[in-house]
Design a protein around this motif. Structure first.
Motif, mmCIF file in Angstrom:
data_model
loop_
_atom_site.group_PDB
_atom_site.id
_atom_site.type_symbol
_atom_site.label_atom_id
_atom_site.label_comp_id
_atom_site.label_asym_id
_atom_site.label_seq_id
_atom_site.Cartn_x
_atom_site.Cartn_y
_atom_site.Cartn_z
ATOM 1 N N ALA A 142 -7.917 1.341 -2.995
ATOM 2 C CA ALA A 142 -7.582 0.629 -4.270
ATOM 3 C C ALA A 142 -8.478 0.901 -5.228
ATOM 4 N N LYS A 143 -9.845 1.163 -4.938
ATOM 5 C CA LYS A 143 -10.756 1.535 -6.215
ATOM 6 C C LYS A 143 -10.510 2.697 -6.798
ATOM 7 N N PRO A 146 -5.192 2.172 -7.976
ATOM 8 C CA PRO A 146 -5.049 0.926 -8.330
ATOM 9 C C PRO A 146 -3.525 0.636 -8.535
ATOM 10 N N ASP A 147 -2.633 1.603 -8.413
ATOM 11 C CA ASP A 147 -1.138 1.253 -8.297
ATOM 12 C C ASP A 147 -0.772 1.265 -6.982
ATOM 13 N N MET A 173 -8.162 -5.936 -1.468
ATOM 14 C CA MET A 173 -8.056 -4.732 -2.572
ATOM 15 C C MET A 173 -8.527 -5.237 -3.899
ATOM 16 N N GLU A 174 -8.409 -6.510 -4.151
ATOM 17 C CA GLU A 174 -8.625 -7.052 -5.298
ATOM 18 C C GLU A 174 -10.091 -7.040 -5.651
ATOM 19 N N THR A 176 -12.102 -4.579 -5.248
ATOM 20 C CA THR A 176 -12.381 -3.219 -5.670
ATOM 21 C C THR A 176 -11.487 -2.670 -6.678
ATOM 22 N N ARG A 177 -10.265 -3.154 -6.662
ATOM 23 C CA ARG A 177 -9.269 -2.636 -7.697
ATOM 24 C C ARG A 177 -9.328 -3.065 -8.877
ATOM 25 N N GLN A 178 -8.972 -2.335 -9.959
ATOM 26 C CA GLN A 178 -8.989 -2.669 -11.420
ATOM 27 C C GLN A 178 -7.821 -3.410 -11.261
ATOM 28 N N SER A 179 -7.899 -4.581 -11.892
ATOM 29 C CA SER A 179 -6.737 -5.586 -12.044
ATOM 30 C C SER A 179 -5.513 -4.980 -13.215
ATOM 31 N N LYS A 180 -4.729 -4.919 -12.994
ATOM 32 C CA LYS A 180 -3.516 -4.462 -13.641
ATOM 33 C C LYS A 180 -1.935 -4.914 -13.351
ATOM 34 N N GLN A 182 1.655 -3.560 -12.707
ATOM 35 C CA GLN A 182 2.255 -2.339 -12.360
ATOM 36 C C GLN A 182 3.771 -2.317 -12.888
#
Length: 265
Positions: A142-143, A146-147, A173-174, A176-180, A182
């Motif tokens: 997820a890093k 991110p989709d 995942m939240e 490491t993942r950039q919040s967005k 989708q």
């Protein structure tokens, strides 16, 4: 020296598998069971369960008062499991909980109770080691991608949706993942719920069908590529190694651990 164990929910598919696992493990001893009916009977009175002279209690507090056990294995439903876990901590019995559907507030309350009493507790949305690895791989992916969407599939008798595993996967995942958000900004559901539930922009889809046990796919998309991380449990024996590991590990803890991944070296 054997570890004395109470099992809550012995007639369930997971609970009955745990009864057999404990009975076959030389270092474990089944002390009692908690069941919403059949109080006053023993396991050998129940046709579908092993022929064991182990008492069954309907009242969980009475069970903790009248037996001496080290660990509670709870594989029931969220409402009962939460109460069982609280009582176990109050009676200095270490809970190992595979019950799905606890809220964040409930987990926080149990964390406080565990720390206050210095009693170890393990809550695992999924006891299958492969599922835990799937969640950890998804956290790493997820890093960079991110989709992502989650499709979780379970048997049609499961009460909570999405599954605890799907929620835990999204939470990991939240980290490491950039919040967005989708999809197209003007996306419109022609049928309500078509895009599933949402956690920090991650869509989660729940499938419930007979014939399934526990399955999850985490689908990532990027320019010109996709990545799928998938895990399947085909029977409930897949969860027992994680339960066994947790019983052994909880004996050395004095706080609550959420997620089997925190026990893996």
């Amino acid at each position: 020296m054997q570890t004395g164990i109470i099992i809550a929910g012995p007639r369930g598919k997971m609970g009955s598998e745990a009864v057999r696992m404990v009975n076959n493990e030389e270092t474990f001893k089944l002390i009692a069971c908690i069941d919403r009916k059949n109080g006053g009977k023993t396991l050998n009175d129940i046709e579908s369960l092993p022929n064991l002279d182990v008492p069954i209690f309907e009242d969980p507090e009475k069970c903790f008062q009248e037996t001496e056990a080290d660990v509670l294995i709870d594989l029931t439903v969220a409402e009962a499991g939460y109460e069982h876990t609280k009582l176990a901590l109050l009676y200095s019995v270490r809970p190992v909980v595979g019950t799905s559907g606890f809220s964040r507030d409930q987990i926080a309350a149990l964390e406080d109770l565990s720390e206050t009493h210095g009693i170890g507790c393990i809550i695992a949305p999924n006891f299958a080691v492969g599922a835990v690895l799937m969640m950890q791989f998804a956290k790493t992916a997820a890093k960079y991608l991110p989709d992502v969407e989650i499709i979780e599939k379970h048997h049609d008798q499961k009460l909570d949706a999405p599954s605890g595993t799907a929620v835990k996967t999204a939470n990991l995942m939240e980290e490491t993942r950039q919040s967005k958000q989708q999809g197209h900004p003007d996306e419109e559901e022609k049928l309500e719920g078509a895009r599933g539930a949402e956690s920090d922009g991650i869509h989660i889809h729940s499938v419930r069908l007979p014939g399934l046990v526990a399955h999850q796919e985490v689908l990532f998309g990027g320019p010109g590529q996709t990545l799928t991380i998938k895990h399947d449990s085909y029977n409930r024996a897949s969860f027992m190694e994680g339960v066994k590991l947790s019983v052994n590990k909880v004996m050395g803890l004095n706080k609550l651990i959420y997620g089997l991944e925190n026990l893996l070296e």
